[in-house]
Design a protein around this motif. Structure first.
Motif, mmCIF file in Angstrom:
data_model
loop_
_atom_site.group_PDB
_atom_site.id
_atom_site.type_symbol
_atom_site.label_atom_id
_atom_site.label_comp_id
_atom_site.label_asym_id
_atom_site.label_seq_id
_atom_site.Cartn_x
_atom_site.Cartn_y
_atom_site.Cartn_z
ATOM 1 N N ARG A 1 0.840 -1.217 0.000
ATOM 2 C CA ARG A 1 0.000 0.000 0.000
ATOM 3 C C ARG A 1 0.866 1.254 0.000
ATOM 4 N N GLU B 1 3.986 1.581 -1.078
ATOM 5 C CA GLU B 1 4.632 1.706 -2.386
ATOM 6 C C GLU B 1 3.644 2.180 -3.436
ATOM 7 N N LEU B 2 2.422 1.651 -3.404
ATOM 8 C CA LEU B 2 1.396 2.036 -4.353
ATOM 9 C C LEU B 2 1.008 3.510 -4.155
ATOM 10 N N GLY B 3 0.938 3.941 -2.886
ATOM 11 C CA GLY B 3 0.630 5.343 -2.604
ATOM 12 C C GLY B 3 1.692 6.263 -3.183
ATOM 13 N N THR C 1 3.638 5.635 -5.720
ATOM 14 C CA THR C 1 3.523 5.587 -7.176
ATOM 15 C C THR C 1 2.376 6.471 -7.658
ATOM 16 N N VAL C 2 1.253 6.420 -6.956
ATOM 17 C CA VAL C 2 0.098 7.250 -7.315
ATOM 18 C C VAL C 2 0.444 8.736 -7.167
ATOM 19 N N GLU C 3 1.132 9.087 -6.095
ATOM 20 C CA GLU C 3 1.535 10.496 -5.893
ATOM 21 C C GLU C 3 2.466 10.953 -7.009
ATOM 22 N N LEU D 1 2.642 9.779 -10.067
ATOM 23 C CA LEU D 1 1.847 9.914 -11.296
ATOM 24 C C LEU D 1 0.987 11.179 -11.253
ATOM 25 N N ALA D 2 0.411 11.476 -10.099
ATOM 26 C CA ALA D 2 -0.404 12.680 -9.963
ATOM 27 C C ALA D 2 0.447 13.931 -10.172
ATOM 28 N N THR E 1 1.048 14.541 -13.819
ATOM 29 C CA THR E 1 -0.115 15.010 -14.568
ATOM 30 C C THR E 1 -0.544 16.415 -14.153
#
Length: 142
Positions: free
Chosen positions: A25, A27-29, A31-33, A35-36, A39
């Motif tokens: 979770r 690591e995924l958080g 990665t999402v940050e 990517l955000a 963008t």
């Protein structure tokens, strides 16, 4: 049930499984940050503008310093190349111009009408030009 990834061993206990899930979770958080952030065009443009502004300031300061150095070098070279009599003549002319400018200013304040005083800059420039022409003509006669 789903298969675990090939590079991760399976959990031996429920506690180990919870730790793996929490790490995933996290690591995924991240990665999402990331990517955000990629963008967010407005924020990226502002960051780029700030970086370019800093770079322009640094470049301007560097170029200004180079210009000052070159001007000082040119002044030094010019001073070395100008003959002594010309320097002396220029210094004497400058003294005379300053003295005459002081006299003219005093006379100006005493006698000049207001309309003329309002155009003082142009008249002083003309007087300086005339004085310079007189000095050059006098020098040419010698």
């Amino acid at each position: 049930m789903t298969q675990p990834p090939q590079d991760e061993p399976t959990a031996d206990s429920p506690e180990e499984l919870r730790r793996q899930v929490e790490r995933t979770r996290h690591e995924l958080g991240g990665t999402v940050e990331a990517l955000a952030a990629k963008t967010d065009v407005k924020a990226r443009a502002q960051e780029k503008a700030t970086a370019l502004k800093e770079q322009a300031g640094t470049t301007a300061a560097h170029l200004s310093e180079q210009a000052r150095t070159k001007a000082a070098e040119a002044a030094h070279l010019l001073e070395e190349k100008v003959p002594g009599p010309v320097k002396d003549t220029a210094a004497a002319a400058a003294v005379q111009v300053r003295a005459r400018a002081g006299q003219a200013e005093q006379l100006w304040q005493e006698k000049a009408p207001r309309q003329v005083r309002d155009r003082r800059g142009a008249l002083i420039g003309a007087a300086a030009a005339i004085a310079l022409v007189c000095l050059l003509l006098r020098r040419g006669k010698k």
